[in-house]
Design a protein around this motif. Structure first.
Motif, PDB file in Angstrom:
ATOM      1  N   ALA A 106       0.874  -1.190  -0.046  1.00 49.55           N
ATOM      2  CA  ALA A 106       0.390   0.146  -0.422  1.00 49.55           C
ATOM      3  C   ALA A 106       1.131   1.263  -0.133  1.00 49.55           C
ATOM      4  CB  ALA A 106      -1.215  -0.087   1.039  1.00 49.55           C
ATOM      5  N   ALA A 107       2.260   0.938   0.779  1.00 53.84           N
ATOM      6  CA  ALA A 107       2.739   2.159   0.793  1.00 53.84           C
ATOM      7  C   ALA A 107       3.437   2.854  -0.971  1.00 53.84           C
ATOM      8  CB  ALA A 107       4.419   2.001   1.810  1.00 53.84           C
ATOM      9  N   PHE A 108       3.622   1.666  -1.696  1.00 58.81           N
ATOM     10  CA  PHE A 108       4.692   1.529  -2.156  1.00 58.81           C
ATOM     11  C   PHE A 108       3.510   2.454  -3.725  1.00 58.81           C
ATOM     12  CE2 PHE A 108       5.223  -0.773  -6.963  1.00 58.81           C
ATOM     13  CZ  PHE A 108       5.935   0.066  -7.081  1.00 58.81           C
ATOM     14  N   VAL A 109       2.586   1.575  -3.532  1.00 60.97           N
ATOM     15  CA  VAL A 109       1.354   2.162  -4.391  1.00 60.97           C
ATOM     16  C   VAL A 109       1.236   3.595  -4.069  1.00 60.97           C
ATOM     17  CG1 VAL A 109      -1.247   2.169  -4.720  1.00 60.97           C
ATOM     18  CG2 VAL A 109       0.168   0.344  -4.674  1.00 60.97           C
ATOM     19  N   ALA A 110       1.241   3.935  -2.845  1.00 61.02           N
ATOM     20  CA  ALA A 110       0.572   5.254  -2.651  1.00 61.02           C
ATOM     21  C   ALA A 110       1.361   6.411  -3.132  1.00 61.02           C
ATOM     22  CB  ALA A 110       0.834   5.446  -0.686  1.00 61.02           C
ATOM     23  N   ALA A 111       2.792   6.073  -2.331  1.00 62.54           N
ATOM     24  CA  ALA A 111       4.130   6.319  -3.641  1.00 62.54           C
ATOM     25  C   ALA A 111       3.793   7.062  -4.894  1.00 62.54           C
ATOM     26  CB  ALA A 111       5.566   6.061  -3.074  1.00 62.54           C
ATOM     27  N   ILE A 112       3.021   5.830  -5.460  1.00 61.79           N
ATOM     28  CA  ILE A 112       3.066   6.135  -7.236  1.00 61.79           C
ATOM     29  C   ILE A 112       1.794   6.690  -7.413  1.00 61.79           C
ATOM     30  CG2 ILE A 112       2.217   5.397  -9.580  1.00 61.79           C
ATOM     31  CD1 ILE A 112       4.359   2.895  -8.536  1.00 61.79           C
ATOM     32  N   LEU A 113       0.697   6.664  -6.579  1.00 60.88           N
ATOM     33  CA  LEU A 113      -0.612   7.208  -7.157  1.00 60.88           C
ATOM     34  C   LEU A 113      -0.620   9.003  -6.598  1.00 60.88           C
ATOM     35  CD1 LEU A 113      -3.604   6.588  -7.781  1.00 60.88           C
ATOM     36  CD2 LEU A 113      -3.467   6.415  -4.954  1.00 60.88           C
ATOM     37  N   PHE A 114       0.557   9.475  -5.292  1.00 60.80           N
ATOM     38  CA  PHE A 114       0.555  10.658  -5.500  1.00 60.80           C
ATOM     39  C   PHE A 114       1.873  11.063  -6.157  1.00 60.80           C
ATOM     40  CE2 PHE A 114      -1.624   8.492  -1.940  1.00 60.80           C
ATOM     41  CZ  PHE A 114      -3.609   8.829  -2.594  1.00 60.80           C
ATOM     42  N   SER A 115       3.202  10.638  -6.347  1.00 60.83           N
ATOM     43  CA  SER A 115       3.851  11.774  -6.195  1.00 60.83           C
ATOM     44  C   SER A 115       3.790  11.468  -7.983  1.00 60.83           C
ATOM     45  CB  SER A 115       4.573  10.252  -6.234  1.00 60.83           C
ATOM     46  OG  SER A 115       5.468  10.195  -4.327  1.00 60.83           O
ATOM     47  N   LEU A 116       3.039  11.033  -8.578  1.00 53.61           N
ATOM     48  CA  LEU A 116       3.264  11.281 -10.063  1.00 53.61           C
ATOM     49  C   LEU A 116       2.464  12.096 -10.774  1.00 53.61           C
ATOM     50  CD1 LEU A 116       3.739   7.295 -11.696  1.00 53.61           C
ATOM     51  CD2 LEU A 116       5.009   9.388 -11.735  1.00 53.61           C
ATOM     52  N   PRO A 117       1.432  12.989  -9.812  1.00 56.08           N
ATOM     53  CA  PRO A 117       0.604  14.027 -10.143  1.00 56.08           C
ATOM     54  C   PRO A 117       1.477  15.116  -9.252  1.00 56.08           C
ATOM     55  CG  PRO A 117      -0.628  12.178  -9.312  1.00 56.08           C
ATOM     56  CD  PRO A 117       0.554  11.691  -9.051  1.00 56.08           C
ATOM     57  N   GLY A 118       2.039  14.594  -8.725  1.00 56.95           N
ATOM     58  CA  GLY A 118       2.825  15.971  -7.509  1.00 56.95           C
ATOM     59  C   GLY A 118       3.618  16.900  -8.714  1.00 56.95           C
ATOM     60  N   LEU A 119       4.878  15.771  -9.243  1.00 53.54           N
ATOM     61  CA  LEU A 119       5.921  16.230 -10.341  1.00 53.54           C
ATOM     62  C   LEU A 119       4.599  17.126 -11.436  1.00 53.54           C
ATOM     63  CD1 LEU A 119       7.990  12.796 -10.379  1.00 53.54           C
ATOM     64  CD2 LEU A 119       8.548  14.864  -9.778  1.00 53.54           C
ATOM     65  N   GLY A 120       4.289  16.394 -11.470  1.00 53.94           N
ATOM     66  CA  GLY A 120       3.230  17.048 -12.796  1.00 53.94           C
ATOM     67  C   GLY A 120       2.588  18.316 -13.195  1.00 53.94           C
ATOM     68  N   VAL A 121       2.512  18.798 -11.228  1.00 53.81           N
ATOM     69  CA  VAL A 121       1.912  19.933 -10.628  1.00 53.81           C
ATOM     70  C   VAL A 121       3.300  21.207 -10.216  1.00 53.81           C
ATOM     71  CG1 VAL A 121       0.766  21.731  -8.763  1.00 53.81           C
ATOM     72  CG2 VAL A 121      -0.210  19.245  -9.906  1.00 53.81           C
ATOM     73  N   LEU A 122       3.988  20.202 -10.278  1.00 57.07           N
ATOM     74  CA  LEU A 122       5.521  20.891 -10.030  1.00 57.07           C
ATOM     75  C   LEU A 122       5.899  21.168 -11.545  1.00 57.07           C
ATOM     76  CD1 LEU A 122       7.061  21.459  -7.494  1.00 57.07           C
ATOM     77  CD2 LEU A 122       8.948  20.075  -8.148  1.00 57.07           C
ATOM     78  N   ARG A 123       5.710  20.611 -12.216  1.00 53.90           N
ATOM     79  CA  ARG A 123       6.195  21.187 -14.172  1.00 53.90           C
ATOM     80  C   ARG A 123       5.181  22.553 -14.056  1.00 53.90           C
ATOM     81  NH1 ARG A 123      10.583  21.030 -17.298  1.00 53.90           N
ATOM     82  NH2 ARG A 123       9.556  21.494 -19.459  1.00 53.90           N
ATOM     83  N   LEU A 124       3.362  22.242 -13.573  1.00 52.37           N
ATOM     84  CA  LEU A 124       3.150  22.951 -13.640  1.00 52.37           C
ATOM     85  C   LEU A 124       3.338  24.141 -13.616  1.00 52.37           C
ATOM     86  CD1 LEU A 124       0.220  24.049 -15.567  1.00 52.37           C
ATOM     87  CD2 LEU A 124      -1.012  23.065 -13.711  1.00 52.37           C
ATOM     88  N   LEU A 125       3.846  24.427 -12.357  1.00 53.35           N
ATOM     89  CA  LEU A 125       4.057  25.727 -11.558  1.00 53.35           C
ATOM     90  C   LEU A 125       5.065  26.268 -11.906  1.00 53.35           C
ATOM     91  CD1 LEU A 125       3.270  24.844  -8.133  1.00 53.35           C
ATOM     92  CD2 LEU A 125       2.309  25.844  -9.397  1.00 53.35           C
ATOM     93  N   GLY A 126       6.038  26.159 -13.095  1.00 59.01           N
ATOM     94  CA  GLY A 126       7.557  26.142 -13.156  1.00 59.01           C
ATOM     95  C   GLY A 126       8.680  25.929 -11.978  1.00 59.01           C
ATOM     96  N   LEU A 127       8.212  24.976 -11.617  1.00 60.14           N
ATOM     97  CA  LEU A 127       9.189  24.748 -10.167  1.00 60.14           C
ATOM     98  C   LEU A 127      10.226  23.305 -10.655  1.00 60.14           C
ATOM     99  CD1 LEU A 127       7.426  26.612  -7.275  1.00 60.14           C
ATOM    100  CD2 LEU A 127       8.619  27.070  -8.646  1.00 60.14           C
ATOM    101  N   MET A 128      10.287  23.181 -11.802  1.00 58.44           N
ATOM    102  CA  MET A 128      11.283  21.591 -12.136  1.00 58.44           C
ATOM    103  C   MET A 128      11.454  22.158 -12.906  1.00 58.44           C
ATOM    104  SD  MET A 128       9.496  17.819 -11.770  1.00 58.44           S
ATOM    105  CE  MET A 128       9.032  17.819 -13.351  1.00 58.44           C
ATOM    106  N   THR A 129      13.206  20.923 -13.643  1.00 62.77           N
ATOM    107  CA  THR A 129      13.611  20.796 -15.043  1.00 62.77           C
ATOM    108  C   THR A 129      14.081  19.915 -15.215  1.00 62.77           C
ATOM    109  OG1 THR A 129      15.223  21.454 -13.905  1.00 62.77           O
ATOM    110  CG2 THR A 129      14.810  23.195 -15.169  1.00 62.77           C
TER     111      THR A 129
END
Length: 695
Positions: A14-37
């Protein structure tokens, strides 16, 4: 496979699934905010878990509330969220500049992620089970995780959630509670097939990881030093020094270093052990403060920031009405005041106002399911406010009366109570946020100003407001926002103290004095940090009882507790997902610090007519109190040594209870009244439990 081994493997999954389920959307949002290369993807992973929880969480809740809740709709919501973010990034790729939230090497980023993950395990171990001599043990923190029944209810029956703890006169009622965190845990349950308790452990750990890694990244962004993240992890491990000082100094100084007879204010790891949903809400508030900072320093409108801020505000409110709702609302004037204090150009404020209005609209839109649940049930017209004025008791040295006693408590709240509760984090963090001089970096100055408004605004709320529903959850949990910000500023200060370059020191007022007394100040800080970490070590303990062998009665009770897993699995064979079951609400009450039927909360995965007095009141507080008490007595009657036929009939016909679970510790165990009543039939019996079903 043993209970603990199976529990561990499913929790890891469940922890592994949580890491994928919630972290990948976070990477997209971070890119959307212009805060990730793309060059610093590992550094971005420090921030992604928090952003994923804060944005995908309320989005998926609103989506599944509208289109139905199932494994399929969870997957569709996740893919749709990713697609929207990706499309948006491509549409405005030329309109935004990309930077990194924090610039770190892959090695430093990886070590900080591992460190945050290990630190998050410390509070999570408090709700992890241990088996000793075929008996089940878990620390007392499991009491506040009895909301696992909500996780099960959402996974089983969808949104909007029903109340699994109480059914007045057999009526299925909605849950009057904030449940975004439990909703996210229920997603893990549907996706992995793990139990409610197992996904609670997994999301507890992931919430700890998300909060710590984001705070690490924030401290690094402020200092441009990787060691700021390491220092933050050390501050996360601190505990209240008052307990240890009382042991070291003895009773003579008890009034000076001890606590008054009230609930203390708790630091990060202690709160994570008890109430991860409130920690998540506080994390969302800190993310919101950072987003507000970025909006204020921007010279142009940023629609993406408005959307992300709105979703984050919805997450804060949905995870805790106390932290992300009432406390945030009362703290807003302090934030606005500090935003005006820095005297930005008017166009900055105008753009920020438009962004804020749009964010509020988005927040309300995505919080509609929570608002419906919060306002459901009996009419709010005659309902009392769930909070009111009340001065926090700060010291055992003085009574609050006469008037000078009130003044003493107001002053000593800041000079005695907070330092003894929050320790070095409060002392160093407060000095850091107040004394760090204005720099040429506009973002840093703005974040510092908003931090001051948040820290002292929320602490004033803690001091002068209190919730009126049973416990003072408003005061106990609102402190989390200051705690997180103080951890960041403590890490910033310790980074500066440990740096031997004058350009860093020059950012502080009285820089020459700081440079001259640096060794002494650094030594005092390290002593305070060590003392507070030792205090944590004194408080924290594993649930393993092998070092303190329980007495025979406790061991027998714990052995029966372990076998309750089998009992409830058998109950579910006779009761469908929507059918009502009932166990003794007073059974196994000695297993938790406050009486509650913990086996039902952890293992039942079914609704009940009456779970326990505490939870029937807390999750249905607007319903008639006399009716709750009468129903409690009715349920007590059927588990007594001599249950009445009328009580059994009312339980079956009025409360619509399909299945009764009787335990060997229940007084009715030695009676045949239930069998002879003709109202319930004995369908299963083992040496520890019986199951009765209404024909």
């Amino acid at each position: 496979m043993s209970f603990v081994s199976d529990f561990f493997l499913h929790s890891i999954l469940a922890a592994f699934v949580a890491a994928i389920l919630f972290s990948l959307p976070g990477l997209g949002v971070l890119r959307l905010l212009g805060l990730m290369t793309r060059k610093h993807i590992f550094a971005a992973l420090l921030v992604a878990p928090a952003l994923g929880l804060c944005t995908y969480g309320p989005f998926s809740l609103a989506f599944t509330a509208l289109f139905g809740y199932s494994t399929l709709t969870i997957i569709v919501a996740w893919l749709l969220f990713q697609a929207i973010v990706l499309f948006w990034i491509r549409q405005q790729a030329n309109a935004i500049g990309f930077e990194n939230f924090c610039t770190l090497s892959h090695t430093h980023s990886l070590f900080l992620l591992i460190g945050a993950a290990l630190c998050a395990m410390i509070p999570t171990m408090n709700i992890f089970p241990a088996v000793y001599q075929d008996a089940l043990f878990v620390n007392g923190h499991i009491y506040d995780h009895a909301k696992i029944a909500i996780v099960d209810a959402i996974a089983r029956e969808g949104l909007l959630p029903i109340n699994p703890y109480y059914a007045p006169d057999g009526e299925t009622i909605p849950l009057i509670y904030y449940y975004t965190w439990q909703f996210l845990a229920s997603q893990l349950k549907l996706l992995t097939g793990a139990t409610g308790w197992q996904v609670e452990v997994a999301l507890n750990w992931f919430t700890g990881l998300a909060s710590l890694s984001f705070l690490c990244a924030l401290a690094i962004r402020m200092t441009q030093k990787a060691r700021a993240g390491v220092f933050l992890l050390l501050f996360a491990l601190t505990g209240p020094p008052g307990y240890l000082l009382s042991l070291l100094l003895g009773p003579r100084w008890a009034d000076w270093v001890g606590y008054p007879p009230v609930h203390s204010l708790e630091l990060w790891w202690i709160q994570m052990s008890w109430v991860p949903q409130h920690v998540f809400s506080a994390l969302a508030v800190v993310v919101l403060i950072f987003l507000m900072t970025r909006v204020l320093v921007s010279e142009r409108e940023r629609f993406s920031y408005a959307v992300v801020a709105g979703l984050t505000a919805a997450a804060a409110f949905g995870a805790s009405v106390w932290v992300g709702g009432i406390a945030l609302l009362f703290a807003l004037p302090f934030l606005i005041l500090m935003a005006l204090w820095i005297r930005l150009p008017k166009r900055h404020y105008f753009n920020a106002l438009k962004t804020a209005l749009l964010a509020v609209a988005i927040c309300v839109l995505f919080a509609i399911p929570l608002l419906i649940s919060q306002t459901s049930g009996p009419s709010l017209v005659n309902a009392e406010l769930p909070f009111g004025l009340g001065l926090y008791t700060a010291t055992p040295l003085f009574n609050k009366e006469p008037y000078w006693g009130y003044i003493a408590h107001i002053v000593l709240f800041w000079l005695q109570f907070l330092p003894l509760n929050l320790g070095i984090v409060f002392v160093l963090g407060s000095l850091a946020v107040l004394l760090r001089s204005s720099t040429t970096r506009l973002e840093e100055r703005t974040f510092q100003a908003l931090s001051i408004g948040s820290i002292f605004g929320f602490l004033l709320i803690v001091q002068f407001l209190q919730s009126t529903i049973a416990n003072n959850d408003l005061g106990w949990r609102a402190v989390l926002v200051p705690v997180m910000l103080l951890m960041v500023w403590s890490a910033v200060a310790l980074t500066a103290l440990s740096t031997h370059y004058f350009e860093t020191v020059s950012k502080w007022r009285a820089a020459a004095l700081l440079e001259r007394w640096r060794p002494a100040i650094l030594s005092l800080v390290m002593v305070g940090l060590t003392l507070c970490i030792l205090s944590s070590a004194n408080l924290w303990q594993l649930p393993d009882p092998s070092y303190r062998v329980p007495d025979a009665h406790t061991l027998a009770m714990r052995q029966a507790f372990l076998r309750q897993t089998e009992a409830w699995a058998k109950v579910r064979e006779y009761a469908g997902p929507t059918e009502r079951v009932q166990a003794n609400p007073d059974g196994y009450a000695a297993l938790t610090p406050w009486p509650v039927s913990i086996p039902y909360m952890l293992f039942a995965d079914r609704v009940t007519a009456y779970a326990s007095p505490e939870f029937a009141m807390a999750f249905a507080y607007r319903y008639d109190k006399e009716q709750r008490n009468e129903q409690y007595k009715l349920i007590q009657n059927i588990f007594s040594a001599k249950p009445t036929g009328d009580a059994l009939r009312r339980v079956r016909d009025t409360l619509k209870v399909k299945v009764l679970l009787v335990d060997k510790f229940d007084a009715v165990w030695h009676s045949d009244v239930i069998e002879s009543s003709g109202l319930y039939q004995l369908v299963f019996m083992e040496e520890d439990f019986k199951i009765y079903v209404a024909p």
